[in-house]
Design an enzyme around this catalytic site. Structure first.
Site, PDB file in Angstrom:
ATOM      1  N   LYS A  36       0.842  -1.212   0.000  1.00 28.67           N
ATOM      2  CA  LYS A  36       0.000   0.000   0.000  1.00 28.67           C
ATOM      3  C   LYS A  36       0.873   1.257   0.000  1.00 28.67           C
ATOM      4  O   LYS A  36       0.672   2.161  -0.808  1.00 28.67           O
ATOM      5  CB  LYS A  36      -0.893   0.008   1.249  1.00 28.67           C
ATOM      6  CG  LYS A  36      -1.537   1.355   1.542  1.00 28.67           C
ATOM      7  CD  LYS A  36      -2.391   1.344   2.800  1.00 28.67           C
ATOM      8  CE  LYS A  36      -1.681   1.599   4.096  1.00 28.67           C
ATOM      9  NZ  LYS A  36      -1.393   3.009   4.420  1.00 28.67           N
ATOM     10  N   ASN A  37       1.851   1.291   0.907  1.00 32.14           N
ATOM     11  CA  ASN A  37       2.606   2.530   1.077  1.00 32.14           C
ATOM     12  C   ASN A  37       3.631   2.778  -0.032  1.00 32.14           C
ATOM     13  O   ASN A  37       4.187   3.874  -0.138  1.00 32.14           O
ATOM     14  CB  ASN A  37       3.269   2.573   2.459  1.00 32.14           C
ATOM     15  CG  ASN A  37       2.222   2.776   3.547  1.00 32.14           C
ATOM     16  OD1 ASN A  37       1.085   3.144   3.263  1.00 32.14           O
ATOM     17  ND2 ASN A  37       2.607   2.537   4.798  1.00 32.14           N
ATOM     18  N   ARG A  45       0.757  14.683  13.189  1.00 23.99           N
ATOM     19  CA  ARG A  45       1.522  14.336  11.982  1.00 23.99           C
ATOM     20  C   ARG A  45       1.720  15.589  11.138  1.00 23.99           C
ATOM     21  O   ARG A  45       0.986  15.834  10.176  1.00 23.99           O
ATOM     22  CB  ARG A  45       0.808  13.221  11.212  1.00 23.99           C
ATOM     23  CG  ARG A  45       0.749  11.941  12.023  1.00 23.99           C
ATOM     24  CD  ARG A  45       0.032  10.841  11.309  1.00 23.99           C
ATOM     25  NE  ARG A  45       0.782  10.322  10.164  1.00 23.99           N
ATOM     26  CZ  ARG A  45       0.299   9.404   9.343  1.00 23.99           C
ATOM     27  NH1 ARG A  45      -0.906   8.919   9.525  1.00 23.99           N
ATOM     28  NH2 ARG A  45       1.020   8.982   8.328  1.00 23.99           N
ATOM     29  N   ARG A  89      -8.622  -0.289   4.850  1.00 21.40           N
ATOM     30  CA  ARG A  89      -7.767   0.732   4.241  1.00 21.40           C
ATOM     31  C   ARG A  89      -6.434   0.144   3.802  1.00 21.40           C
ATOM     32  O   ARG A  89      -5.808   0.647   2.866  1.00 21.40           O
ATOM     33  CB  ARG A  89      -7.477   1.861   5.244  1.00 21.40           C
ATOM     34  CG  ARG A  89      -8.652   2.746   5.523  1.00 21.40           C
ATOM     35  CD  ARG A  89      -8.215   3.900   6.355  1.00 21.40           C
ATOM     36  NE  ARG A  89      -6.979   4.473   5.820  1.00 21.40           N
ATOM     37  CZ  ARG A  89      -6.134   5.210   6.501  1.00 21.40           C
ATOM     38  NH1 ARG A  89      -6.365   5.494   7.756  1.00 21.40           N
ATOM     39  NH2 ARG A  89      -5.058   5.694   5.936  1.00 21.40           N
TER      40      ARG A  89
HETATM   41  C1  EPZ Z   1       4.535   6.913   6.449  1.00 13.98           C
HETATM   42  O1  EPZ Z   1       3.793   8.021   6.949  1.00 13.98           O
HETATM   43  C2  EPZ Z   1       3.553   5.778   6.315  1.00 13.98           C
HETATM   44  N1  EPZ Z   1       2.495   6.172   5.390  1.00 13.98           N
HETATM   45  C3  EPZ Z   1       2.987   5.409   7.658  1.00 13.98           C
HETATM   46  O2  EPZ Z   1       2.169   4.269   7.503  1.00 13.98           O
HETATM   47  C4  EPZ Z   1       4.137   5.062   8.612  1.00 13.98           C
HETATM   48  O3  EPZ Z   1       3.638   4.833   9.905  1.00 13.98           O
HETATM   49  C5  EPZ Z   1       5.156   6.209   8.665  1.00 13.98           C
HETATM   50  O4  EPZ Z   1       5.587   6.550   7.310  1.00 13.98           O
HETATM   51  C6  EPZ Z   1       6.397   5.900   9.476  1.00 13.98           C
HETATM   52  O5  EPZ Z   1       7.055   4.794   8.952  1.00 13.98           O
HETATM   53  C7  EPZ Z   1       2.703   6.075   4.085  1.00 13.98           C
HETATM   54  O6  EPZ Z   1       3.759   5.697   3.613  1.00 13.98           O
HETATM   55  C8  EPZ Z   1       1.577   6.421   3.182  1.00 13.98           C
HETATM   56  P1  EPZ Z   1       6.667  10.235   8.416  1.00 13.98           P
HETATM   57  P2  EPZ Z   1       4.427   9.481   6.930  1.00 13.98           P
HETATM   58  O7  EPZ Z   1       6.511  11.547   7.741  1.00 13.98           O
HETATM   59  O8  EPZ Z   1       5.283   9.648   5.755  1.00 13.98           O
HETATM   60  C9  EPZ Z   1       7.430  13.315  11.925  1.00 13.98           C
HETATM   61  C10 EPZ Z   1       0.308   2.865   7.951  1.00 13.98           C
HETATM   62  O9  EPZ Z   1      -0.238   2.313   8.937  1.00 13.98           O
HETATM   63  N2  EPZ Z   1       7.276  14.329  10.866  1.00 13.98           N
HETATM   64  O10 EPZ Z   1       7.825   9.407   8.022  1.00 13.98           O
HETATM   65  O11 EPZ Z   1       3.303  10.433   7.125  1.00 13.98           O
HETATM   66  C11 EPZ Z   1       6.123  12.575  12.210  1.00 13.98           C
HETATM   67  O12 EPZ Z   1       5.311  13.276  13.116  1.00 13.98           O
HETATM   68  C12 EPZ Z   1       0.882   4.210   8.073  1.00 13.98           C
HETATM   69  O13 EPZ Z   1       0.348   2.338   6.816  1.00 13.98           O
HETATM   70  C13 EPZ Z   1       7.581  15.631  11.145  1.00 13.98           C
HETATM   71  O14 EPZ Z   1       7.968  15.983  12.259  1.00 13.98           O
HETATM   72  O15 EPZ Z   1       5.307   9.439   8.217  1.00 13.98           O
HETATM   73  C14 EPZ Z   1       6.637  11.262  12.737  1.00 13.98           C
HETATM   74  O16 EPZ Z   1       6.987  11.394  14.084  1.00 13.98           O
HETATM   75  C15 EPZ Z   1       0.387   5.090   9.105  1.00 13.98           C
HETATM   76  N3  EPZ Z   1       7.434  16.564  10.136  1.00 13.98           N
HETATM   77  C16 EPZ Z   1       7.912  11.021  11.943  1.00 13.98           C
HETATM   78  O17 EPZ Z   1       8.300  12.317  11.441  1.00 13.98           O
HETATM   79  C17 EPZ Z   1       7.012  16.214   8.888  1.00 13.98           C
HETATM   80  O18 EPZ Z   1       6.912  17.093   8.026  1.00 13.98           O
HETATM   81  C18 EPZ Z   1       7.788  10.073  10.774  1.00 13.98           C
HETATM   82  O19 EPZ Z   1       6.672  10.466   9.963  1.00 13.98           O
HETATM   83  C19 EPZ Z   1       6.712  14.879   8.622  1.00 13.98           C
HETATM   84  C20 EPZ Z   1       6.857  13.938   9.638  1.00 13.98           C
END
Ligand code: EPZ
Length: 423
Positions: free
Chosen positions: A22-23, A122, A401
């Site tokens: 999915k991701n 997020r 989802r």
């Molecule tokens: C991706 O989300 C995945 N989603 C998530 O999968 C997954 O949990 C996550 O990566 C972490 O591995 C998809 O790929 C579609 P991040 P993403 O930006 O990209 C912080 C699932 O169940 N952050 O890597 O949104 C954030 O708060 C899901 O399939 C900032 O601070 O995650 C978090 O603590 C849910 N500023 C960390 O970084 C930003 O601009 C990692 O988030 C962006 C993120």
């Protein structure tokens, strides 16, 4: 609304085939906005999030069709559109992945801000930081992120925030950089397999990317990208969830279409818990457990560490381990919605800030529970497989989802699971 009825205690056996990731599929679909001509994307799972991304692409003037063999074909037809509306974005945060491609290809974008999320705060500051560095002008207006990019120019960007890098942030900047003028270097890029798959897809489209799979991506901008054919990688989180299904039920199963090299963080911990994982073919492995479940301490970490998307499922397993385990959630410190529901099934889990302390119990006992997010729902299904009696899991739209036909796959392995309409 559907619910699952899971009656525990059945041993699983046989084979399960893992679907496409999915991701990986979501940003790849978003990247098709960048292409001239037709794309054929294979092994895209049939999931609610994928349908949402297809709808967003249609809103953006892309012709998207699911063929009878499952392939998704895309072709841009109208580049005058640039709005990803709230009604679609609110159901899926990954919609933000269209921001980079829109800015790069259409010079303008209007993407709804995603809003609240049950797994915690997020932010998208890193997406903004990277795109702004490339020359985009971004503003927030009426709940939308509105961007203009008369010209994108390659830059060196350090993608670091309070919790490290960002997966979808990296993909957004990577996609934008493919058509920027000159060289972009993304330092501290996320290197999850899903980011690698997107980069490989972009490279097939004609993008010039070095450092795929590392924390330093070097992108030399090109004038245009062309449509291509690509097969999405297998879903490592779905594979990990079936590994946990074998672990919690003490069963032997075979997992097909599984890339073990993407699961090293999960395999390492699962072995500590007492589960054997044996590679039996290029993309096939056998999972079995012949001993009691042992407690482990884990921290969720960026790839290749133990993924946050497997934390809830491992916790379900640890709730039956012989001793005390500590789980530290380092990516989303509030991602513990499943704790209260697992406790309703008889688990002994105490949450203290970003830690969960799990005192293993001898048995779980079926009860009505509520699915709260995708991976939390998977944890409840796993717990239900091992619990005495029937577990009724409400709001399974969360699981739809991200897991393609999970109940059918589990049923084929011998689980007693039914989808029923909740009236
Ligand atoms: C991706 O989300 C995945 N989603 C998530 O999968 C997954 O949990 C996550 O990566 C972490 O591995 C998809 O790929 C579609 P991040 P993403 O930006 O990209 C912080 C699932 O169940 N952050 O890597 O949104 C954030 O708060 C899901 O399939 C900032 O601070 O995650 C978090 O603590 C849910 N500023 C960390 O970084 C930003 O601009 C990692 O988030 C962006 C993120």
């Amino acid at each position: 609304m559907d619910k699952f009825l899971v009656t525990g205690g059945q041993k699983l056996s046989g084979e399960v085939t893992i679907s496409g990731s999915k991701n990986a599929a979501l940003p790849i679909l978003a990247a098709t906005i960048l292409a001239e001509g037709k794309n054929v994307i294979k092994s895209v799972p049939d999931l609610r999030d994928v349908t949402t991304m297809m709808q967003i692409l249609r809103e953006l003037g892309v012709k998207v069709t699911r063929q009878s063999n499952g392939d998704i074909e895309t072709e841009v037809q109208d580049e005058s559109k640039s709005t990803a509306p709230y009604e679609l974005v609110k159901t899926m945060r990954a919609s933000i992945c269209v921001l980079g491609p829109l800015l790069a290809k259409r010079k303008t974008a209007r993407v709804s801000l995603p809003g609240g999320c049950v797994i915690g705060v997020r932010p998208i500051d890193l997406h903004r930081k990277g795109l702004t560095a490339l020359g985009a002008e971004l503003a927030e207006e009426h709940g939308y992120i509105v961007g203009k990019a008369a010209k994108l120019t390659g830059r060196e960007i350090f993608l670091g925030g309070a919790f490290g890098s960002s997966v979808t942030g990296t993909t957004n900047i990577l996609m934008a950089a493919t058509l920027a003028e000159g060289q972009t270097i993304i330092e501290n890029a996320a290197c999850e397999p899903e980011v690698q798959d997107l980069a490989n897809f972009l490279a097939k489209m004609g993008a010039k990317i070095n450092g795929i799979g590392t924390h330093r991506l070097i992108i030399d901008g090109v004038k245009s990208l062309k449509g291509t054919t690509h097969t999405v990688i297998p879903d490592r989180i779905e594979a990990g969830t079936f590994i946990m299904a074998s672990a919690i039920t003490g069963s032997q199963i075979t997992i097909k279409n599984c890339r073990l090299e993407h699961l090293s963080g999960v395999i390492d911990k699962t072995k500590e818990v007492g589960v054997s994982i044996v590679k039996t073919g290029e993309h096939t492995c056998q999972i079995y457990r012949t001993q009691d479940l042992k407690p482990v301490d884990i921290s969720t970490l960026p790839y290749p560490g133990f993924p946050t998307d497997m934390q809830a499922q491992l916790m379900a397993v640890l709730s039956l381990a012989n001793g005390i385990s500590v789980v530290t959630e380092k990516i989303y410190p509030d991602r513990f919605m499943h704790v209260a529901e697992l406790n309703r099934l008889g688990a002994h889990i105490r949450k203290e800030g970003p830690y969960a302390i799990i005192s293993g119990v001898k048995k779980l006992s079926g009860a009505p529970v509520m699915a709260s997010d995708l991976r939390a729902s998977a944890a409840l299904v796993l717990a239900g497989l091992a619990a005495e009696g029937t577990t009724e899991i409400q709001r399974v739209y969360h699981i739809d989802r991200g897991y393609e036909q999970i109940e059918k796959k589990l049923k084929k392995l011998g689980a007693d699971i039914k989808r029923v309409k909740d009236v």
